[in-house]
Design an enzyme around this catalytic site. Structure first.
Site, PDB file in Angstrom:
ATOM      1  N   ALA A  30      11.351   2.101   7.417  1.00  0.00           N
ATOM      2  CA  ALA A  30       9.988   2.416   7.875  1.00  0.00           C
ATOM      3  C   ALA A  30       9.707   1.608   9.131  1.00  0.00           C
ATOM      4  O   ALA A  30       9.532   0.400   9.075  1.00  0.00           O
ATOM      5  CB  ALA A  30       8.976   2.086   6.792  1.00  0.00           C
TER       6      ALA A  30
ATOM      7  N   TYR B 288       5.636  -7.696  17.294  1.00  0.00           N
ATOM      8  CA  TYR B 288       5.781  -6.765  16.168  1.00  0.00           C
ATOM      9  C   TYR B 288       6.561  -5.531  16.614  1.00  0.00           C
ATOM     10  O   TYR B 288       7.549  -5.135  15.990  1.00  0.00           O
ATOM     11  CB  TYR B 288       4.388  -6.384  15.657  1.00  0.00           C
ATOM     12  CG  TYR B 288       4.400  -5.423  14.506  1.00  0.00           C
ATOM     13  CD1 TYR B 288       5.046  -5.743  13.315  1.00  0.00           C
ATOM     14  CD2 TYR B 288       3.756  -4.183  14.582  1.00  0.00           C
ATOM     15  CE1 TYR B 288       5.052  -4.859  12.249  1.00  0.00           C
ATOM     16  CE2 TYR B 288       3.747  -3.303  13.525  1.00  0.00           C
ATOM     17  CZ  TYR B 288       4.396  -3.646  12.358  1.00  0.00           C
ATOM     18  OH  TYR B 288       4.403  -2.765  11.300  1.00  0.00           O
TER      19      TYR B 288
ATOM     20  N   ASP C  48       9.334  -7.058  -4.075  1.00  0.00           N
ATOM     21  CA  ASP C  48       8.181  -7.371  -3.225  1.00  0.00           C
ATOM     22  C   ASP C  48       7.854  -8.845  -3.418  1.00  0.00           C
ATOM     23  O   ASP C  48       7.832  -9.335  -4.547  1.00  0.00           O
ATOM     24  CB  ASP C  48       6.981  -6.511  -3.652  1.00  0.00           C
ATOM     25  CG  ASP C  48       5.910  -6.437  -2.569  1.00  0.00           C
ATOM     26  OD1 ASP C  48       5.557  -5.318  -2.164  1.00  0.00           O
ATOM     27  OD2 ASP C  48       5.426  -7.508  -2.133  1.00  0.00           O
TER      28      ASP C  48
ATOM     29  N   PHE D  72       0.828  -1.215   0.000  1.00  0.00           N
ATOM     30  CA  PHE D  72       0.000   0.000   0.000  1.00  0.00           C
ATOM     31  C   PHE D  72       0.865   1.268   0.000  1.00  0.00           C
ATOM     32  O   PHE D  72       0.801   2.080  -0.937  1.00  0.00           O
ATOM     33  CB  PHE D  72      -0.944  -0.087   1.210  1.00  0.00           C
ATOM     34  CG  PHE D  72      -1.477   1.207   1.708  1.00  0.00           C
ATOM     35  CD1 PHE D  72      -2.180   2.049   0.859  1.00  0.00           C
ATOM     36  CD2 PHE D  72      -1.285   1.594   3.032  1.00  0.00           C
ATOM     37  CE1 PHE D  72      -2.683   3.262   1.318  1.00  0.00           C
ATOM     38  CE2 PHE D  72      -1.782   2.790   3.495  1.00  0.00           C
ATOM     39  CZ  PHE D  72      -2.477   3.627   2.638  1.00  0.00           C
ATOM     40  N   ILE D  73       1.735   1.422   0.980  1.00  0.00           N
ATOM     41  CA  ILE D  73       2.547   2.649   1.041  1.00  0.00           C
ATOM     42  C   ILE D  73       3.620   2.628  -0.050  1.00  0.00           C
ATOM     43  O   ILE D  73       3.866   3.631  -0.719  1.00  0.00           O
ATOM     44  CB  ILE D  73       3.192   2.825   2.440  1.00  0.00           C
ATOM     45  CG1 ILE D  73       2.094   2.882   3.515  1.00  0.00           C
ATOM     46  CG2 ILE D  73       4.053   4.087   2.496  1.00  0.00           C
ATOM     47  CD1 ILE D  73       2.591   2.975   4.947  1.00  0.00           C
TER      48      ILE D  73
END
Ligand code: UDP
Length: 334
Positions: free
Chosen positions: A117, A149, A31, A11-12
């Site tokens: 990120a 996480y 990816d 998405f980002i």
């Protein structure tokens, strides 16, 4: 500039790819489509400056070649979504830690700049709001899957900062708060695409807990603009920076706003946390970023307010639904 975006079909990542291409840069994407989606980048394929590889960053020879060809790496590949994390903790921990280790090690060989990120999850259960970058991180016990996480991302941050301090690798750590917008899927538990879909199809809007927990939602276009600007700022190197919005809303209020804006007749349904996730699940009651640092460095101010954000997601999901119906109506029957 040649930029490598790991997780570039996510998405980002797909929005960042688009942004960099629009600025005339060359973009390489890697990816593995674990949570990314090829549909997110199909429209970029015809651009001669866009290149993509469907593979995991754990494929070291492949990733090494892409790192060598790039001037800068945006490392976005990670396990995302609270639901996925609760269901697949091994994959979460391994993807986040090993993937970042590989990227930093490869980037360090040629001292290529890396922007990592990270996530607002690392603040954990901290009760002092807003969260600022030098605050303590308050995590729960290791038998509660959710915290793996935050912990894995905190290790990524430590490692990136250690590479900078010890080896002078130019690394920047960004902590992304709830980022939303077109192309985000609700499949991995994210609240806003889930609510919009439920409201549009008339399903109950599922508010977990009593809905008093709050979040701040930033539009992905503001977030990718900040990522790029920070990547160009030498004062950002070796630092941790929050990116997000500080417009706070409770989840119950969010459900009501989505319902109203979608003109929906859906009812709002409260779902206990243990049913939504797992027994003993701990949620963050509030999550608000302190944006002073990023404002000071790049003059960052989110340009899209919550209503504009919700509208963009409603429009996106309606378009998606129409094109799906259209495709079905032109598919020849059996
Ligand atoms: N949430 C909800 N209903 C849903 C999905 C999520 O009430 O269908 C809640 C979730 O419990 C959390 C908030 O919405 O309090 C944001 O969840 P999300 O997974 O989008 O992001 P988080 O901030 O937890 O990383």
């Amino acid at each position: 500039m040649k930029a490598l975006i790991t997780g570039g079909a996510g998405f980002i990542g797909s929005h960042l790819s688009e942004y960099l291409l629009q600025q005339g840069h060359e973009v390489f994407v890697i990816d593995d489509l674990s949570t990314g989606n090829i549909e997110n980048i199909l429209h970029l394929k015809s651009n001669p400056n866009f290149h993509y590889t469907i593979d995991t960053v754990m494929n070291v020879p492949m990733t090494a070649e892409l790192v060598d060809r790039s001037d800068i790496i945006f490392h976005l590949a990670a396990s995302v979504g609270v639901r996925l994390i609760v269901e697949s903790p091994v994959r979460t921990i391994e993807t986040n830690i090993k993937g970042t280790e590989i990227i930093l090690e490869l980037a360090n060989k040629k001292k290529k700049k890396v922007l990592i990120a990270s996530t607002s999850e690392v603040y954990g259960k901290a009760s002092k709001v807003p969260f600022s970058e030098e605050d303590d991180l308050v995590l729960g016990p290791t038998h509660k899957g959710r915290w793996s996480y935050a912990c894995s991302k905190a290790i990524d941050e430590f490692l990136a900062l250690a590479y900078w301090r010890e080896k002078k690798l130019p690394a920047i750590v960004t902590r992304l708060f709830n980022t939303v917008g077109p192309r985000q899927t609700g499949r991995y538990g994210m609240v806003l695409p889930t609510f919009v879909k439920q409201a549009l199809v008339g399903d109950p809007i599922t508010v977990f807990g009593d809905g008093s927990q709050s979040r701040c939602f930033a539009h992905v276009s503001d977030v990718v603009d900040a990522l790029f600007k920070l990547s160009q700022k030498k004062e950002a190197v070796g630092r941790v920076l929050n990116i997000g919005s500080n417009e706070e809303i409770t989840i119950l209020e969010l459900a009501k706003t989505v319902k109203r804006m979608a003109g929906s007749r859906s009812r709002i349904q409260f779902v206990p946390y243990e049913e939504a996730y797992e027994e003993g699940f701990e949620d963050m009651p509030r999550r608000v970023p302190d944006l002073c640092r990023v404002q000071e460095l790049i003059g960052y101010h989110p340009t899209k307010g919550l209503e504009a954000i919700i509208k963009s997601i409603i429009n996106y999901q309606q378009r998606l639904c129409e094109s799906f119906k259209e495709a079905r109506s032109i598919t020849p029957g059996p």
